[in-house]
Structures are given as C-alpha cells and as structure tokens.
Design a protein around this motif. Structure first.
Motif, PDB file in Angstrom:
ATOM      1  N   UNK A 159       0.838  -1.209   0.011  1.00 48.28           N
ATOM      2  CA  UNK A 159      -0.063  -0.134  -0.113  1.00 48.28           C
ATOM      3  C   UNK A 159       0.861   1.095   0.226  1.00 48.28           C
ATOM      4  N   UNK A 160       1.873   1.142   0.816  1.00 46.57           N
ATOM      5  CA  UNK A 160       2.917   2.556   0.814  1.00 46.57           C
ATOM      6  C   UNK A 160       3.682   2.688  -0.475  1.00 46.57           C
ATOM      7  N   UNK A 161       3.699   1.334  -1.053  1.00 50.95           N
ATOM      8  CA  UNK A 161       4.564   1.580  -2.198  1.00 50.95           C
ATOM      9  C   UNK A 161       3.746   2.499  -3.348  1.00 50.95           C
ATOM     10  N   UNK A 215       4.670   5.821  -2.902  1.00 57.59           N
ATOM     11  CA  UNK A 215       6.005   6.013  -2.874  1.00 57.59           C
ATOM     12  C   UNK A 215       6.914   6.392  -1.743  1.00 57.59           C
ATOM     13  N   UNK A 216       6.212   5.546  -0.666  1.00 56.11           N
ATOM     14  CA  UNK A 216       6.801   5.856   0.714  1.00 56.11           C
ATOM     15  C   UNK A 216       7.112   4.605   1.277  1.00 56.11           C
ATOM     16  N   UNK A 217       8.209   4.540   2.139  1.00 53.59           N
ATOM     17  CA  UNK A 217       8.514   3.327   2.901  1.00 53.59           C
ATOM     18  C   UNK A 217       7.563   3.022   4.059  1.00 53.59           C
ATOM     19  N   UNK A 226       8.292   1.823   6.873  1.00 53.62           N
ATOM     20  CA  UNK A 226       8.901   2.363   8.379  1.00 53.62           C
ATOM     21  C   UNK A 226       8.504   3.978   8.618  1.00 53.62           C
ATOM     22  N   UNK A 227       8.996   4.788   7.193  1.00 48.97           N
ATOM     23  CA  UNK A 227       8.745   6.153   7.197  1.00 48.97           C
ATOM     24  C   UNK A 227       7.364   6.468   7.494  1.00 48.97           C
ATOM     25  N   UNK A 228       6.234   5.911   6.932  1.00 46.85           N
ATOM     26  CA  UNK A 228       4.930   6.076   7.008  1.00 46.85           C
ATOM     27  C   UNK A 228       4.440   6.024   8.349  1.00 46.85           C
ATOM     28  N   UNK A 229       4.931   4.960   9.048  1.00 50.10           N
ATOM     29  CA  UNK A 229       4.521   4.607  10.572  1.00 50.10           C
ATOM     30  C   UNK A 229       5.208   5.645  11.552  1.00 50.10           C
ATOM     31  N   UNK A 230       6.405   6.043  11.115  1.00 51.77           N
ATOM     32  CA  UNK A 230       7.174   7.221  11.852  1.00 51.77           C
ATOM     33  C   UNK A 230       6.166   8.386  11.670  1.00 51.77           C
ATOM     34  N   UNK A 231       5.717   8.915  10.636  1.00 57.24           N
ATOM     35  CA  UNK A 231       5.181  10.152  10.470  1.00 57.24           C
ATOM     36  C   UNK A 231       3.886   9.905  11.119  1.00 57.24           C
ATOM     37  N   UNK A 232       3.085   8.977  10.835  1.00 55.20           N
ATOM     38  CA  UNK A 232       1.810   8.725  11.767  1.00 55.20           C
ATOM     39  C   UNK A 232       2.269   9.132  13.097  1.00 55.20           C
ATOM     40  N   UNK A 233       3.189   8.382  13.805  1.00 48.20           N
ATOM     41  CA  UNK A 233       3.267   8.410  15.005  1.00 48.20           C
ATOM     42  C   UNK A 233       3.543   9.966  15.342  1.00 48.20           C
ATOM     43  N   UNK A 234       4.347  10.796  14.694  1.00 51.69           N
ATOM     44  CA  UNK A 234       4.667  11.864  15.172  1.00 51.69           C
ATOM     45  C   UNK A 234       3.525  12.847  14.937  1.00 51.69           C
TER      46      UNK A 234
END
Lengths: 221, 116
Positions: free
Chosen positions: B55-57, B60-62, B64-72
C-alpha cells in the motif's frame, strides 16, 4: 464622596522586612492588605501582628496574582483609591501622600512612582529598565520612564480596565500595556530608589519573558 | 520477524495492558477506546509490516517512514491536547486560589452573592 485608600502589599518570604513597611504605610492609608504568596517563613504572622489584614494564599501563585487578589479584596472592602507597594522596603511609604496628591491635583487615573534611572540602582537594572521602558512605551503609546515599578496609586474606578491577567512579574508590564491601550490618564512622580543586597525583583529571565509577552499582547490588541 | 518488530509488539502489548489496568481503576471508556485503538493498531501494523508495503509503495513511501510520520502526527496531536488541558487546569487553579483568598478575607464570591 468619602475617599478610602487601601494599600495592597504582595509578599513572599519577607518576614524580616515587612513589619516596618506595614507600620509606615499605615500612617498614610486607611487600611493595609498583605497577600502572603505562600511564604516559607513567618511573613503572614508578622504581617498580621503588624496590623495588616493578611491573607495567605494556599499555594505560591506569583506577585501579579497576589497583587490582583489584594486589589480585588480592596475593592470589595470599599476602596476608592488603591496603593500597590513592595514588601521588601524598596519603596518608601512616606511617598504615598505625594502620589495621592498627584492623582488628585492632575485628575489622573493612575500615578506611577518612578525610580530615577541612576545609582544606587544597579547598572544591570538601569540598562534593562531603560530598554524595557523604551520598547514598551513605543508599543503602547505611553511615555512612562519606569515601566517596571511596583509602586502605583490608582482609582478604584479604573481598576476594571487595569485588571491584569499575569500572575508573575509580567504584571508590571501588563499594567503599562493596559494603561496605554485603554487610554487611561496617568502621571509619574519621581521617588527615591532604595536598594539593598537583598532586594527582590525581576530577574533577567523574568524581564525577557515579560518582553516577549509584550510583543504578543501588541499583536493581539 | 526482526528483533525490532518483536520489541515494538512487546512494547505495544505492555502499553495495552497498562491501558486496560487504568480503565479498570478509573472507568474512563473514552481513554480505553482511544489508546486501545492506538496500541492495537501498532501491533497490527507491526505484524502486517510486509503486507503494508504494497500500500505504501503506491504513494512511493517506505512502510517504516509512513509509520514514523503517523506516530509523530499522533504525538503532536496529543501534545496539543495536553497543552490545552494544562492551560485549563492553570485557570481553574487560579480561580480556586482566588476564591479561597476572598473567603479568608471575609468577602463573598460573586457566584455566592448571585445565589441570594
């Protein structure tokens, strides 16, 4: 109209200095109210013994909050004029009649007891006061030389327009801000500066915080 | 499953248990639901890490990056809410201290005066 003058003295850990301040102030006003800002010493006991109506706050809230509470009490007790004066002996209560006289003669709402910006005022305070006063005056259209003084006399009538929100030392700056914004009539009376090693007051950090608040208030108002 | 995934799941499980324990103490359903969703979401996201890649591809996002951004984003939202609550509490404390001071001075508060 009967004029009732009530002095409000906010105090924090001033047990060894407040008694003479109260004794001197009593000569010039109808009542003295001391708001003990939850001191760790016997300030409240000493103040009560000296004959002041003493109220001890249940927790430390800051000089601005204590002064505001004292003024609210003074108003509820029928004050027509309110004097604010420091508990550490920095202000000479004998100057109160001069401030009251200026209030009446000039028909103003507030009189500021301004300290001359020269020795014995410490150099750092002179510099910060001068700059602070310059900036605040430009922002709010006032020409008050000593914006950081805690020695004021004002009418009870103008208090609702003056009533500040700041709980700590920002109160003195907000005082000036509200004077300017509400276009209250004011006068300044030069008073002698009394400084000892132990005089409490605004630190540089408090001053910096107050300045930032001024900018914020200017933007809001 | 990598060591990091195991640590993340373990952390989320401990937090979920604490959330349930707090609910049993305080009975605050809204808190249980909110944090329950967060911790369960974290566990699911970690377990389905590889599935999420598909889904994240698309954007065009990894993962891990997606989860980190959500967490922030979640962190900042919670911080903002805490800030608001603190301001509210500060205001209430001022009112309380003021009312106590007026009462000690023998002055009836405006609310009390109105009741008469």
């Amino acid at each position: 109209m009967i004029m009732v003058t009530i002095a409000v003295i906010p105090a924090f850990n001033e047990a060894d200095r407040i008694a003479p301040v109260i004794a001197k102030t009593k000569k010039y006003v109808d009542q003295v109210i001391v708001i003990d800002d939850h001191s760790r010493d016997a300030t409240a006991v000493v103040a009560a013994r000296a004959g002041a109506l003493t109220v001890r706050l249940v927790t430390n809230m800051g000089a601005g909050f204590a002064t505001r509470t004292g003024c609210d009490i003074a108003l509820a007790r029928g004050a027509t004029r309110i004097v604010t004066i420091d508990a550490d002996g920095q202000h000479d209560p004998a100057q109160i009649p001069r401030l009251i006289s200026a209030l009446e003669r000039q028909g103003v709402d507030i009189v500021y007891g301004s300290r001359p910006q020269r020795p014995p005022m410490p150099l750092i305070k002179r510099v910060t006061n001068r700059w602070g006063s310059f900036i605040i005056s430009r922002m709010f259209g006032t020409t008050i030389q000593d914006t950081q003084t805690g020695f004021h006399v004002f009418t009870a009538r103008c208090y609702p327009k003056l009533r500040w929100r700041s709980c700590r030392y920002g109160m003195v700056s907000e005082f000036v801000m509200r004077t300017g914004i509400n276009r209250l009539k004011y006068a300044e009376v030069e008073i002698p500066t009394i400084y000892t090693d132990k005089v409490a007051g605004m630190s540089l950090k408090d001053g910096a915080k107050a300045l930032l608040k001024m900018v914020w208030w200017r933007m809001r108002e | 499953m990598r060591a990091l995934h195991i640590v993340a799941i373990a952390f989320a499980v401990v937090m979920l248990l604490l959330t349930v324990r707090n609910y049993l103490k305080n009975r605050k359903l809204a808190t249980l639901l909110f944090w329950g969703v967060v911790w369960i979401g974290a566990i699911i996201a970690t377990l389905l890490f590889d599935t999420l890649k598909a889904y994240t591809e698309v954007i065009n996002v990894r993962v891990f990056d997606f989860i980190v951004v959500l967490a922030f984003l979640l962190l900042f939202a919670v911080l903002y809410r805490l800030y608001g609550k603190l301001e509210q509490l500060g205001g209430k404390m001022e009112e309380m201290v003021q009312a106590t001071a007026l009462r000690d001075a023998g002055i009836k508060s405006p609310a009390r005066r109105k009741k008469r």
